[in-house]
Each structure stands twice: as structure tokens, then as C-alpha cells.
Design an enzyme around this catalytic site. Structure first.
Site, PDB file in Angstrom:
ATOM      1  N   CYS A 184      -7.806   3.350   3.261  1.00 45.84           N
ATOM      2  CA  CYS A 184      -6.588   2.525   3.341  1.00 45.84           C
ATOM      3  C   CYS A 184      -5.303   3.336   3.212  1.00 45.84           C
ATOM      4  O   CYS A 184      -4.527   3.408   4.163  1.00 45.84           O
ATOM      5  CB  CYS A 184      -6.641   1.443   2.277  1.00 45.84           C
ATOM      6  SG  CYS A 184      -8.116   0.418   2.447  1.00 45.84           S
ATOM      7  N   GLY A 189      -7.122   9.053  -1.429  1.00 47.21           N
ATOM      8  CA  GLY A 189      -8.014   9.112  -0.268  1.00 47.21           C
ATOM      9  C   GLY A 189      -8.451   7.707   0.083  1.00 47.21           C
ATOM     10  O   GLY A 189      -7.788   6.731  -0.283  1.00 47.21           O
ATOM     11  N   ASN A 221       0.824  -1.209   0.000  1.00 48.02           N
ATOM     12  CA  ASN A 221       0.000   0.000   0.000  1.00 48.02           C
ATOM     13  C   ASN A 221       0.861   1.264   0.000  1.00 48.02           C
ATOM     14  O   ASN A 221       0.555   2.235  -0.697  1.00 48.02           O
ATOM     15  CB  ASN A 221      -0.948  -0.001   1.207  1.00 48.02           C
ATOM     16  CG  ASN A 221      -2.277  -0.660   0.873  1.00 48.02           C
ATOM     17  OD1 ASN A 221      -2.430  -1.257  -0.190  1.00 48.02           O
ATOM     18  ND2 ASN A 221      -3.246  -0.561   1.763  1.00 48.02           N
TER      19      ASN A 221
HETATM   20  C1  UGA Z   1      -6.240   0.174  -1.834  1.00 47.07           C
HETATM   21  C2  UGA Z   1      -5.286  -0.795  -2.575  1.00 47.07           C
HETATM   22  O1  UGA Z   1      -5.238  -0.478  -3.971  1.00 47.07           O
HETATM   23  C3  UGA Z   1      -5.726  -2.249  -2.413  1.00 47.07           C
HETATM   24  O2  UGA Z   1      -4.764  -3.112  -3.003  1.00 47.07           O
HETATM   25  C4  UGA Z   1      -5.831  -2.556  -0.914  1.00 47.07           C
HETATM   26  O3  UGA Z   1      -6.320  -3.868  -0.704  1.00 47.07           O
HETATM   27  C5  UGA Z   1      -6.776  -1.571  -0.245  1.00 47.07           C
HETATM   28  O4  UGA Z   1      -6.299  -0.234  -0.454  1.00 47.07           O
HETATM   29  C6  UGA Z   1      -6.820  -1.867   1.226  1.00 47.07           C
HETATM   30  O5  UGA Z   1      -5.779  -1.744   1.892  1.00 47.07           O
HETATM   31  O6  UGA Z   1      -7.854  -2.361   1.730  1.00 47.07           O
HETATM   32  P1  UGA Z   1      -8.645   1.242  -2.352  1.00 47.07           P
HETATM   33  O7  UGA Z   1      -8.293   2.199  -1.253  1.00 47.07           O
HETATM   34  O8  UGA Z   1      -9.955   0.558  -2.319  1.00 47.07           O
HETATM   35  O9  UGA Z   1      -7.525   0.061  -2.443  1.00 47.07           O
HETATM   36  O10 UGA Z   1      -8.598   2.021  -3.748  1.00 47.07           O
HETATM   37  P2  UGA Z   1      -7.463   2.409  -4.808  1.00 47.07           P
HETATM   38  O11 UGA Z   1      -7.952   2.049  -6.149  1.00 47.07           O
HETATM   39  O12 UGA Z   1      -6.141   1.899  -4.415  1.00 47.07           O
HETATM   40  O13 UGA Z   1      -7.431   4.006  -4.695  1.00 47.07           O
HETATM   41  C7  UGA Z   1      -6.972   4.692  -3.542  1.00 47.07           C
HETATM   42  C8  UGA Z   1      -6.918   6.174  -3.801  1.00 47.07           C
HETATM   43  O14 UGA Z   1      -5.863   6.499  -4.708  1.00 47.07           O
HETATM   44  C9  UGA Z   1      -8.187   6.748  -4.440  1.00 47.07           C
HETATM   45  O15 UGA Z   1      -8.453   8.005  -3.859  1.00 47.07           O
HETATM   46  C10 UGA Z   1      -7.836   6.879  -5.909  1.00 47.07           C
HETATM   47  O16 UGA Z   1      -8.574   7.848  -6.592  1.00 47.07           O
HETATM   48  C11 UGA Z   1      -6.370   7.263  -5.795  1.00 47.07           C
HETATM   49  N1  UGA Z   1      -5.578   6.939  -7.005  1.00 47.07           N
HETATM   50  C12 UGA Z   1      -5.434   5.644  -7.387  1.00 47.07           C
HETATM   51  C13 UGA Z   1      -4.955   7.965  -7.711  1.00 47.07           C
HETATM   52  O17 UGA Z   1      -5.065   9.161  -7.368  1.00 47.07           O
HETATM   53  N2  UGA Z   1      -4.204   7.634  -8.809  1.00 47.07           N
HETATM   54  C14 UGA Z   1      -4.030   6.351  -9.215  1.00 47.07           C
HETATM   55  O18 UGA Z   1      -3.308   6.138 -10.226  1.00 47.07           O
HETATM   56  C15 UGA Z   1      -4.659   5.336  -8.494  1.00 47.07           C
END
Ligand code: UGA
Length: 405
Positions: free
Chosen positions: A248, A245, A195
Site C-alpha cells: 500500500c 513497505g 496513506n
Molecule cells: C496500510 C494502512 O495503515 C491502512 O490504513 C491501509 O488500509 C492499508 O495500508 C491499505 O491501503 O490497504 P498496511 O500496509 O497493511 O496498512 O500496514 P501498516 O501497519 O500501515 O504498515 C506499513 C509499513 O509501514 C510496514 O512496512 C510497517 O512496518 C511500516 N511502519 C508502520 C513503520 O515503519 N513505522 C510505523 O510506525 C508504522
């Protein structure tokens, strides 16, 4: 197998549903009565694509209860309770209390910690309860959680007890994912390191985006594409935006940094990733001010999307919710539209459609990657794209993160 899942949040409910669909007998334990009743009535209290359908299709394999004694006879019990941070430090009280309740209810079940916990936690839970503990972190993302659980990139199983490892291995065998069997501590650390690395990747590209905004001819989207084609870099998590955000990344990066400090190390890269992320809101605010002609005083700002990411109703840790507070401090009037967000904000109007939100605003901010925003065309007012999903040609006055304008 008979499998228990304790704590039916976003991860627990998906774990329970997927394991029921893999023909296990599942008992989902939820102590919040309202949430429990929602699951019992077939209307999950959270929006996760496919969850309601899979629960309804497998209802004969799944039972919901608040009574831990229903776990009696389980082969495996998963703990999927929250592990929040308090003052930047992980709070394990829900893990300990759930484990103690499970210990009273089961005879020889393997207890699996799926929640994100700092290294050493499984050992501590074993010391407190005598239970056999396996660490089996999850890597699912909200919005694609069912697919991620059914087809994970890898399964990590941490434990010292070989029989317990084999049972958990069998639970996930249907996923056909590569398995790493290791110590509890390695499993716990793999989750944090993963993460923190993904969060760092996001902050890295956001910092490149900051620079692009100052250099004529630069666009972070093209740069991320060019970088991502290098297989060593890969295209994922290189999307510049409003910052990470959710429930996690913000808490896990903070918990890892504080855990490191307690152990005599400073995680400079992770601490910088957190700092860059905290600064995203000021950056987006600056773009909004520029877009509005210098000031937001008494301007009507229409925000499209307030969830922390697309395809979820979750607003926990949403950068946009924080931004709304900053906008109101600037005396802007804020309204928003979101197709699913579970939120009500005092003094902030929720528009029933995106069209109304656009119509009633002086300036529009696109803040979540909901697919329905992608084809927007607005020519009579300024637009700021904080997620880089819009086509600049569809607007007369346009600003975006990572784009020189
Ligand atoms: C994240 C991890 O991706 C999962 O592998 C993990 O299991 C999970 O946390 C957890 O620990 O339970 P999640 O928080 O559901 O998953 O969503 P993400 O898709 O990772 O996005 C997190 C944040 O980063 C969001 O705000 C998203 O908009 C942002 N983000 C993501 C970006 O700004 N740019 C990106 O390229 C990817």
C-alpha cells in the site's frame, strides 16, 4: 443482504469474512483457480490472524466461485481487486475489467469500489459501465485486518446516488463507526491523503532517527515517545525502522505523486517521504557494515524476519527483500528465518528456527517486529536492530536505527 466481493486478496477475503459474520449472504469471486480452491477447502491462501477461523465459523453464509453470474441478485458488490502502479502510475485495468464483468452479471446492484483508486475513477467506471458506483475506501492494516474491518475509526461513503449511499451505510452499520457521506472524489482522495500522511509520519521519524545516530545521548525511541504524548501528534506511526513497505504505502505514495503531477501540482512532502524511505536501506546497510567491523565481504548475515511487517506472510514491497539483494551484491552470504513469510529466495538459505539462524551467522539483523524476536539475547556476535524491538542490554555488540552508539 446478498453481497458480492470480487477479488479475494488480503482485503477482499477479510471483507467477505467479516460481512458473512455480520449475517449477510456473501459470494466471494476469485478468478485464480488455485486461490479459489484454497478458499473452498477452508485453507485460505493467505495468513491473516483469525481469517481461517471466521471463514470456517460462517461457512454457511459464504460461497466461493469464479463465476460472476453467481452475483446475480446481489444488493451490493464490492470490488477489491489490485490497483498496482506501473512506472509509478496507477494501473486501473483490473478495476475496469472487474466492473465490466459485474455489469454483465447483475441487474441493479450497487457496486462499491473498495480498492485504492485515484480521484475520478468511480466516475470513469460509471461512464464505461452505467453502474451505480459508491466509493468506500478501506483503512485496514494487514495483521489486524479483521479487527480493523469490524471496528474501523470511520466509514467513508462517496456517491451521488442517495439510495446507493444508504445501502452501503446499512452494510457497515454494525461497526457503529462515524460515517462521512461525501462525493466519490472526496472519498477517493481521503484514502490517498490518509496513506500518504501515515507514510510521511514514518519518514519524518526515520529522518529524526538518522540525526539521532550522530548525536551522543540521543535515542529516537525516547524522542518518539515524548512527541507522541502530545495529543496533536499522537504516538502512532512514529516507529523508526527499515522504512515502510507492503502493498500500500509505496504504491499509494507513488501513485498520488504522479496523479498530482498530471494535474499540475508537485507533492513535495510526499516525494520527500518517498526519497527518505528509499534511503532507509543504505542506512541499515551502513549499520550492518559498522557492526561487522567495516565490511560485509564474505560475511554470513542472518536476518530475522523478511515480511513487510509482523503478523502476516506478505512479502510484497518488503524492504528486507530489497536489502537482501544489496547484501548479496556486497558478496555477503545471507540466510533468514521468518515464522510465516511466503517466499523462496534463490541462493538465500531459510533457517527452520531463529536459534539456527543466529547460530550460523557472523552478524544478525532483526528486520521485522515479530513478537518472538523481542526477548533475544546474543552476546557472542554483533546484532543490528532495524525495528527497535530489542533491549540493548541483552547484547555485547549492538547497533540500532536511531540510537547513538
Ligand atoms: C496500510 C494502512 O495503515 C491502512 O490504513 C491501509 O488500509 C492499508 O495500508 C491499505 O491501503 O490497504 P498496511 O500496509 O497493511 O496498512 O500496514 P501498516 O501497519 O500501515 O504498515 C506499513 C509499513 O509501514 C510496514 O512496512 C510497517 O512496518 C511500516 N511502519 C508502520 C513503520 O515503519 N513505522 C510505523 O510506525 C508504522
Amino acid at each position: 443482504m446478498k453481497i458480492g466481493v470480487v477479488g479475494l486478496g488480503y482485503i477482499g477475503s477479510v471483507t467477505a469474512a467479516v460481512l458473512a459474520s455480520a449475517r449477510n449472504k456473501v459470494v466471494g469471486i476469485e478468478i485464480d483457480k488455485t486461490r479459489l480452491d484454497s478458499f473452498k477447502s477452508g485453507e485460505p491462501p493467505i495468513y491473516e490472524p483469525g481469517l481461517k477461523e471466521i471463514l470456517s465459523k460462517n461457512k454457511k453464509n459464504i460461497k466461493f466461485s469464479s463465476d460472476f453470474s453467481e452475483l446475480d441478485g446481489s444488493d451490493v458488490v464490492f470490488l477489491t481487486v489490485p490497483t498496482p502502479t506501473v512506472n509509478g502510475k496507477i494501473d486501473l485495468q483490473y478495476i475496469f475489467s472487474a466492473a465490466e464483468s459485474v455489469q454483465k452479471a447483475v441487474t441493479d446492484a450497487v457496486v462499491v469500489i473498495k480498492s485504492t483508486v485515484v480521484p475520478g475513477t468511480a466516475k470513469e467506471v460509471h461512464k464505461r459501465t452505467g453502474l451505480t458506483i459508491v466509493s468506500n475506501p478501506e483503512f485496514t492494516r494487514e495483521g489486524t485486518a479483521i479487527e480493523d474491518t469490524r471496528r474501523p475509526n470511520r466509514v467513508i461513503i462517496g456517491a451521488t446516488d442517495k439510495k446507493a449511499v444508504d445501502i452501503v451505510d446499512r452494510v457497515w452499520a454494525f461497526t457503529k463507526a462515524p460515517v462521512i457521506k461525501t462525493t466519490n472524489e472526496n472519498a477517493e482522495m481521503i484514502k490517498y491523503a490518509s496513506n500518504a500522511f501515515l507514510a510521511t509520519k514514518i519518514s519524518f521519524i526515520n529522518e529524526i532517527a538518522n540525526l539521532c545516530e550522530r548525536i551522543p545521548g540521543c535515542d529516537v525511541e525516547v524522542i518518539a515517545k515524548g512527541m507522541g504524548l502530545d495529543q496533536r501528534i499522537a504516538p502512532y506511526f512514529l516507529k523508526a525502522g527499515i522504512g515502510f513497505g507492503g502493498s500500500c504505502f509505496p504504491k499509494d505514495t507513488a501513485a498520488l505523486a504522479s496523479f498530482a503531477r498530471e494535474n499540475g501540482e508537485t507533492m513535495s512532502i510526499i516525494e520527500s517521504a518517498i526519497k527518505v524511505n528509499d534511503e532507509r536501506l543504505e542506512r541499515v546497510l551502513k549499520l550492518l557494515k559498522e557492526g561487522a567491523g567495516g565490511s560485509l565481504v564474505h560475511k554470513k548475515v542472518g536476518i530475522l524476519g523478511v515480511t513487510f511487517k509482523e503478523n502476516t506472510d506478505d512479502v510484497r514491497g518488503s524492504q528486507i527483500v530489497k536489502l537482501i539483494k544489496m547484501l548479496r551484491a556486497e558478496t555477503a552470504t545471507v540466510g533468514f528465518y521468518d515464522p510465516k513469510a511466503k517466499i523462496e529466495l534463490d541462493g538465500v538459505y531459510r533457517f527452520p528456527t531463529k536459534e539456527r539462524c543466529v547460530e550460523d551467522s557472523d552478524i544478525v539483523l532483526v528486520a521485522t517486529e515479530w513478537p518472538e524476536f523481542k526477548n533475544l539475547k546474543i552476546t557472542n556476535k554483533p546484532v543490528v536492530d532495524a525495528k527497535r524491538i530489542l533491549n540493548p542490554r541483552n547484547f555485547k555488540s549492538f547497533k540500532a536505527v536511531g540510537l547513538y552508539t
